[in-house]
Motif scaffolding. Structure first.
Motif: not given
Length: 193
Positions: A164-178
């Motif tokens: 639910k936290r916006k702060s974890t969106l960037n982390y997810w994008k990095k994970i998804e890219l890799h």
């Protein structure tokens, strides 16, 4: 002079033809050798991988679930520490390849206690890749066996409210890219689980 030129041209053509025949033979030989010793198929590699984890496979759907979670975990290892088991973040007291904080060790031990398992992890075991992966598996099996990959990754990064936290969106994008770029069949060799 003309006869000499014709002889040298025919000699050059003869050498070129012989060279082409030899090259063609070498290529055929290589192809034949490769056909005798094929590399394992993707399914073979999954079975090998799962045998290491002492799991049984009942159907193809289970293959893809296990494969995707394992691939997610390897992507998280890459994003968290670039695969460095000695990685340390002083600010968060996060340690090891998965950057495990003390609260996660406490949480994993709580899950084990609830499950009636006598196994307990220590803070020092975060430095071990094997133990870090075991802790991830306990956490995943207890909390997220039915979750999406995004929820799993964002929860790992931001805690129970991470998705639910916006702060974890960037982390997810990095994970998804890799995760998308990951050549899984070759990656398994680097990060043994």
């Amino acid at each position: 002079m003309l006869i000499l030129e014709q002889q040298s041209e025919s000699y050059i053509m003869s050498i070129r033809d012989k060279f082409m025949k030899v090259m063609f033979s070498i290529i055929l030989l290589i192809l034949f050798a490769l056909s005798l010793n094929p590399s394992p198929t993707i399914v073979d590699q999954k079975v090998i991988c799962l045998e290491d984890e002492h799991m049984t496979i009942k159907d193809d759907a289970m293959y893809s679930t296990l494969d995707s979670v394992k691939r997610l975990m390897h992507s998280m290892i890459h994003v968290e520490s670039r695969g460095n088991d000695s990685s340390f973040c002083e600010k968060e007291n996060a340690v090891g390849c998965l950057q495990i904080r003390p609260i996660m060790v406490k949480e994993v031990n709580r899950f084990l206690r609830k499950l009636g398992n006598e196994k307990r992890y220590t803070l020092n075991e975060r430095w071990s890749r094997k133990k870090s992966i075991e802790m991830f598996r306990v956490w995943y099996n207890y909390r997220h066996s039915e979750s999406t990959l995004e929820v799993i990754a964002r929860s790992w990064n931001g805690g129970p409210r991470g998705p639910k936290r916006k702060s974890t969106l960037n982390y997810w994008k990095k994970i998804e890219l890799h995760y998308d770029e990951l050549d899984y069949n070759n990656y398994l060799g680097r990060y043994k689980v």
